[in-house]
Design a protein around this motif. Structure first.
Motif, PDB file in Angstrom:
ATOM      1  N   TRP A   7      44.380  44.756  54.489  1.00  0.00           N
ATOM      2  CA  TRP A   7      43.550  45.393  53.464  1.00  0.00           C
ATOM      3  C   TRP A   7      44.112  46.669  53.520  1.00  0.00           C
ATOM      4  O   TRP A   7      44.578  47.396  54.426  1.00  0.00           O
ATOM      5  CB  TRP A   7      42.224  45.510  53.739  1.00  0.00           C
ATOM      6  N   LYS A  11      40.720  50.401  50.317  1.00  0.00           N
ATOM      7  CA  LYS A  11      40.139  49.258  49.379  1.00  0.00           C
ATOM      8  C   LYS A  11      38.665  49.228  49.206  1.00  0.00           C
ATOM      9  O   LYS A  11      38.381  49.473  48.004  1.00  0.00           O
ATOM     10  CB  LYS A  11      40.615  47.859  50.040  1.00  0.00           C
ATOM     11  N   ALA A  29      37.047  42.270  41.225  1.00  0.00           N
ATOM     12  CA  ALA A  29      38.272  41.675  42.072  1.00  0.00           C
ATOM     13  C   ALA A  29      39.284  42.691  41.941  1.00  0.00           C
ATOM     14  O   ALA A  29      39.909  42.824  40.752  1.00  0.00           O
ATOM     15  CB  ALA A  29      38.591  40.331  41.726  1.00  0.00           C
ATOM     16  N   SER A  30      40.118  43.111  42.820  1.00  0.00           N
ATOM     17  CA  SER A  30      41.236  43.724  42.955  1.00  0.00           C
ATOM     18  C   SER A  30      42.471  42.841  42.757  1.00  0.00           C
ATOM     19  O   SER A  30      42.132  41.385  42.675  1.00  0.00           O
ATOM     20  CB  SER A  30      41.402  44.704  44.399  1.00  0.00           C
ATOM     21  N   LYS A  31      43.770  43.279  42.641  1.00  0.00           N
ATOM     22  CA  LYS A  31      44.668  42.551  42.744  1.00  0.00           C
ATOM     23  C   LYS A  31      45.275  42.368  44.199  1.00  0.00           C
ATOM     24  O   LYS A  31      44.889  43.105  44.883  1.00  0.00           O
ATOM     25  CB  LYS A  31      45.702  42.861  41.783  1.00  0.00           C
ATOM     26  N   TYR A  32      46.293  41.314  44.384  1.00  0.00           N
ATOM     27  CA  TYR A  32      46.540  41.394  45.976  1.00  0.00           C
ATOM     28  C   TYR A  32      48.026  40.901  45.910  1.00  0.00           C
ATOM     29  O   TYR A  32      48.581  40.363  44.871  1.00  0.00           O
ATOM     30  CB  TYR A  32      45.840  40.351  46.689  1.00  0.00           C
ATOM     31  N   TRP A  70      41.889  35.160  41.908  1.00  0.00           N
ATOM     32  CA  TRP A  70      40.818  35.985  42.437  1.00  0.00           C
ATOM     33  C   TRP A  70      40.086  35.368  43.627  1.00  0.00           C
ATOM     34  O   TRP A  70      38.968  35.013  43.466  1.00  0.00           O
ATOM     35  CB  TRP A  70      39.902  36.356  41.449  1.00  0.00           C
ATOM     36  N   ILE A  74      39.390  39.619  47.891  1.00  0.00           N
ATOM     37  CA  ILE A  74      39.548  40.587  47.175  1.00  0.00           C
ATOM     38  C   ILE A  74      38.449  41.045  46.210  1.00  0.00           C
ATOM     39  O   ILE A  74      38.678  41.941  45.334  1.00  0.00           O
ATOM     40  CB  ILE A  74      40.717  40.731  46.217  1.00  0.00           C
ATOM     41  N   LYS A 116      46.282  47.227  43.739  1.00  0.00           N
ATOM     42  CA  LYS A 116      46.487  45.997  44.749  1.00  0.00           C
ATOM     43  C   LYS A 116      45.858  46.424  46.054  1.00  0.00           C
ATOM     44  O   LYS A 116      46.338  47.346  46.618  1.00  0.00           O
ATOM     45  CB  LYS A 116      48.197  45.787  44.883  1.00  0.00           C
ATOM     46  N   GLY A 117      44.783  45.859  46.375  1.00  0.00           N
ATOM     47  CA  GLY A 117      44.050  46.257  47.706  1.00  0.00           C
ATOM     48  C   GLY A 117      44.140  45.387  48.797  1.00  0.00           C
ATOM     49  O   GLY A 117      43.561  45.838  49.894  1.00  0.00           O
ATOM     50  N   ALA A 118      45.009  44.477  48.512  1.00  0.00           N
ATOM     51  CA  ALA A 118      45.266  43.420  49.758  1.00  0.00           C
ATOM     52  C   ALA A 118      46.464  42.826  49.784  1.00  0.00           C
ATOM     53  O   ALA A 118      47.099  42.696  48.832  1.00  0.00           O
ATOM     54  CB  ALA A 118      43.774  42.532  49.838  1.00  0.00           C
ATOM     55  N   HIS A 120      47.828  38.996  51.478  1.00  0.00           N
ATOM     56  CA  HIS A 120      47.692  37.667  52.032  1.00  0.00           C
ATOM     57  C   HIS A 120      49.022  37.269  53.018  1.00  0.00           C
ATOM     58  O   HIS A 120      49.877  37.136  52.278  1.00  0.00           O
ATOM     59  CB  HIS A 120      47.153  36.486  50.948  1.00  0.00           C
TER      60      HIS A 120
END
Length: 200
Positions: A7, A11, A29-32, A70, A74, A116-118, A120
């Motif tokens: 993260w 975030k 929901a943020s993007k990732y 999503w 996120i 873009k908060g995270a 994976h």
């Protein structure tokens, strides 16, 4: 979130600020992005673009059924909204992020945050087959499994008994019917049926 996902340090702060400013947002929901086991960023062929503009965009049922970008890691979920549907969803097996997003969309309360908060994390043993979408498209067994999982999820949404408007129930049911036909066509390698589906 998996224990090795990443993260951004701001975030929670950024997403909380948006939720506090916008009472109409039930789920945000943020993007990732995706990284490998060494933290190097990965880019897939069909990756959803992120410009980090901070723009807030409403997401509806049609968007959710077209493609799902999503995952739960996120999402920020308003507590009273979650508590209002918990009794409906606690005994069902449909993925929580799908239920939350569709139910929030039903109430015009699901939004995407262009931030873009995270990240994976994917490891070497799954990166090539899972994150490079061309391999997924060429792998028939994997494609059929993904389609069957998608159909099972849609059936689950219809069976949960969430109080959706009839229009949206019909939309999900129609998507399920088309998806089952697509699975049948791919399984039987029926090019004519596939062409008919995509023309409609």
């Amino acid at each position: 979130a998996d224990q090795d996902d990443i993260w951004e340090l701001d975030k929670i702060e950024k997403m909380t600020a948006v939720m506090e400013q916008r009472s109409d947002i039930l789920v945000l929901a943020s993007k990732y992005g995706m990284v490998d086991q060494d933290g190097k960023e990965l880019h897939g062929l069909l990756e959803k673009r992120t410009n980090n503009t901070g723009e807030i965009i409403k997401i509806g049922h049609k968007d959710l059924l077209k493609a799902f970008y999503w995952p739960g890691m996120i999402m920020a979920v308003r507590r009273d909204f979650f508590e209002s549907i918990f009794d409906l969803i606690k005994s069902h097996t449909v993925a929580h992020d799908r239920v939350l997003s569709h139910f929030a969309a039903e109430k015009d309360g699901f939004f995407e945050y262009d931030y873009k908060g995270a990240y994976h994390r994917r490891h070497l043993n799954n990166t090539a087959n899972e994150e490079h979408r061309i391999f997924k498209l060429l792998n028939l067994k994997r494609k059929l499994r993904d389609m069957a999982d998608h159909n099972e999820m849609l059936e689950g949404l219809l069976n949960i008994g969430l109080p959706f408007d009839q229009e949206n129930i019909d939309l999900i049911a129609s998507n399920l019917e088309t998806s089952k036909l697509r699975e049948q066509a791919v399984r039987n390698r029926d090019i004519k049926l596939l062409n008919k589906i995509y023309k409609n």
